[in-house]
Design an enzyme around this catalytic site. Structure first.
Site, PDB file in Angstrom:
ATOM      1  CG  HIS A 117      -1.890   0.977   1.409  1.00 50.48           C
ATOM      2  ND1 HIS A 117      -1.630   2.265   1.812  1.00 50.48           N
ATOM      3  CD2 HIS A 117      -3.231   0.916   1.214  1.00 50.48           C
ATOM      4  CE1 HIS A 117      -2.755   2.949   1.851  1.00 50.48           C
ATOM      5  NE2 HIS A 117      -3.744   2.162   1.495  1.00 50.48           N
ATOM      6  CG  ASP A 194       0.642  -2.258   6.133  1.00 51.19           C
ATOM      7  OD1 ASP A 194      -0.289  -2.388   6.951  1.00 51.19           O
ATOM      8  OD2 ASP A 194       0.530  -1.641   5.056  1.00 51.19           O
ATOM      9  CD  GLN A 197      -6.807  -4.355   4.150  1.00 55.70           C
ATOM     10  OE1 GLN A 197      -7.708  -5.071   4.596  1.00 55.70           O
ATOM     11  NE2 GLN A 197      -7.035  -3.145   3.682  1.00 55.70           N
ATOM     12  CE  LYS A 220      -7.181  -0.117   6.353  1.00 58.63           C
ATOM     13  NZ  LYS A 220      -7.889   0.302   5.151  1.00 58.63           N
ATOM     14  CB  CYS A 360      -3.610   3.349  -1.586  1.00 54.04           C
ATOM     15  SG  CYS A 360      -4.820   4.602  -1.265  1.00 54.04           S
TER      16      CYS A 360
HETATM   17  N1  PMP Z   1      -1.724  -0.606   4.544  1.00 56.53           N
HETATM   18  C1  PMP Z   1      -2.677  -1.340   3.973  1.00 56.53           C
HETATM   19  C2  PMP Z   1      -2.344  -2.726   3.472  1.00 56.53           C
HETATM   20  C3  PMP Z   1      -3.973  -0.845   3.865  1.00 56.53           C
HETATM   21  O1  PMP Z   1      -4.928  -1.574   3.282  1.00 56.53           O
HETATM   22  C4  PMP Z   1      -4.250   0.441   4.365  1.00 56.53           C
HETATM   23  C5  PMP Z   1      -5.643   1.032   4.277  1.00 56.53           C
HETATM   24  N2  PMP Z   1      -6.224   1.046   3.036  1.00 56.53           N
HETATM   25  C6  PMP Z   1      -3.212   1.167   4.949  1.00 56.53           C
HETATM   26  C7  PMP Z   1      -1.973   0.608   5.028  1.00 56.53           C
HETATM   27  C8  PMP Z   1      -3.418   2.541   5.480  1.00 56.53           C
HETATM   28  O2  PMP Z   1      -4.304   2.522   6.543  1.00 56.53           O
HETATM   29  P1  PMP Z   1      -4.811   3.890   7.168  1.00 56.53           P
HETATM   30  O3  PMP Z   1      -5.442   4.652   6.054  1.00 56.53           O
HETATM   31  O4  PMP Z   1      -5.787   3.480   8.209  1.00 56.53           O
HETATM   32  O5  PMP Z   1      -3.603   4.576   7.707  1.00 56.53           O
END
Ligand code: PMP
Length: 405
Positions: A117, A194, A197, A220, A360
């Site tokens: 991401h 990270d 997910q 999440k 993203c």
């Molecule tokens: N890493 C991953 C794999 C994600 O799916 C996301 C959220 N889409 C993020 C990071 C970022 O999370 P946040 O917007 O809550 O900071």
């Protein structure tokens, strides 16, 4: 607990007549989470960590007991290793600014996978730019596999930091974090995981994963927005300078400088999100009550049903593995000659909420040659009827765009 209708626990699922299948973007919140956050403001509101009067002590207690719940949840050794942040993005930036900028130099390498991401990619691009280190991408196969060859050449004697997503937010695959971490550690590198997910869907043990740092977001996993977590190994956090400075993170301040507070408060500058922390603790309590055995089983059923339905549609292509067990509830797909923005708009008209775009993860989509996809992401509270309505809606998209089939 399998006979219970979990949907009744979620006001949004009762109040909303669309099928919400965008859970990887943010999950719905059970009543216990909403109550915990509201109750903080109704019954315990004072600035935590500051006052010595009972209400402030109570607010502090709520905040700090949430930290214990998080520590338990990810099997960390100590509350000192749990830093509250706003979200995964902030947690990863904290590591990039406080650790990477102070420990990397030209000639060093940062290893990331191509499926990260942007939140687990841009901070490392920044760190590489500032320190002169090289950012090395580990390219995955079409199904998300990272081959031994890729891992072995990507993580090498120059690697000082490995940043890897536990679960991809596009492919849904679970990455071989432990294997990668073992290799990174054999070269003395630190490992940043990270967990945005993975935390909603599986048991997390930071030691089993081999994570030196582990980041995730409350929202999440059915907690509130605006509260996130960074786990860091105490030895590493102790040696790092603060990411942000100001109130609440000091022991003493003079005209010339400051003595920083002990962990974890050294990394929590300014007034904290105590109500969010209370909500996150409630979300963790709820997820434990439902249980990951049930969550994994139910989400696999939903994903299997969706993928079997899509497999019958000639112009629809699921991204990643063809095995539902490799998807963690995430099913991203393309439809021949229809842009995902059109797909999601058409599906929205059918009452189906799915995400469209690059999610993203633009470098991954370019690597896969798809550029944009539509993404469904299931949570245990979704129903078979919602999956069927989703498949039916996908089946009709091309005809609605004027194609014969
Ligand atoms: N890493 C991953 C794999 C994600 O799916 C996301 C959220 N889409 C993020 C990071 C970022 O999370 P946040 O917007 O809550 O900071």
């Amino acid at each position: 607990m399998t006979d219970r209708n979990y949907r009744e626990d979620f006001p949004m699922l009762r109040n909303n007549d669309t099928a919400y299948i965008d859970n990887a973007a943010t999950a719905q919140k059970p009543q216990v989470v909403i109550d915990a956050e509201r109750e903080f403001y109704e019954k315990s509101n004072a600035n935590p960590l500051r006052g010595f009067y009972p209400l402030s002590l109570e607010a502090t207690e709520k905040y700090e007991s949430a930290r214990k719940v998080v520590r338990d949840f990810i099997h960390a050794d100590s509350e000192k290793e749990i830093i509250f942040t706003r979200n995964t993005t902030e947690s990863l930036n904290l590591v990039a600014y406080s650790y990477a900028l102070n420990n990397l130099k030209a000639g060093d390498e940062i290893a990331v996978t191509i499926m990260e991401h942007h939140s687990n990619m841009l901070p490392w691009q920044m760190a590489a730019r500032v320190t002169g280190a090289t950012l090395r991408y580990l390219d995955c196969e079409k199904d998300g596999t990272l081959t031994d060859e890729t891992i072995n050449s990507g993580i090498n004697e120059h690697t000082k930091l490995l940043a890897v997503g536990h679960v991809s937010n596009v492919l849904g695959c679970v990455n071989p974090v432990r294997k990668m971490a073992d290799r990174a550690h054999s070269f003395g590198a630190v490992v940043v995981v990270d967990g945005a997910q993975s935390t909603p869907h599986m048991t997390i043990d930071v030691h089993e994963l081999g994570a030196d740092f582990f980041a995730f977001s409350g929202h999440k996993l059915m907690g509130p927005m605006g509260i996130g977590v960074l786990y860091g190994r105490q030895e590493l956090l102790d040696a790092m300078p603060p990411f942000m400075s100001g109130g609440e993170m000091i022991d003493s301040v003079s005209r010339d400088g400051a003595v920083y507070a002990e962990l974890p408060h050294k990394f929590e500058a300014g007034t904290v999100n105590a109500a969010g922390a209370a909500g996150l603790a409630a979300a963790i309590g709820y997820i434990k009550e439902v249980g990951f055995d049930y969550i994994e089983k139910r989400e696999l059923e939903l994903t299997t049903r969706a993928m079997e339905g899509l497999a019958k549609l000639p112009h629809v292509h699921v991204i990643g593995s063809d095995k539902p067990e490799n998807h963690t509830g995430i099913v991203a797909f393309t439809i021949d000659n229809v842009h995902p923005h059109d797909v999601s708009e058409i599906m929205a008209a059918d009452g189906i909420d799915v995400r469209a775009g690059h999610h993203c993860a633009q470098p991954l989509l370019v690597h896969l040659g798809v550029y944009n996809t539509t993404r469904a992401s299931f949570m245990f509270y979704n129903t078979d009827e919602e999956v069927d309505a989703f498949v039916e809606s996908v089946a009709n998209v091309r005809r609605r765009m004027g194609y014969a089939e």
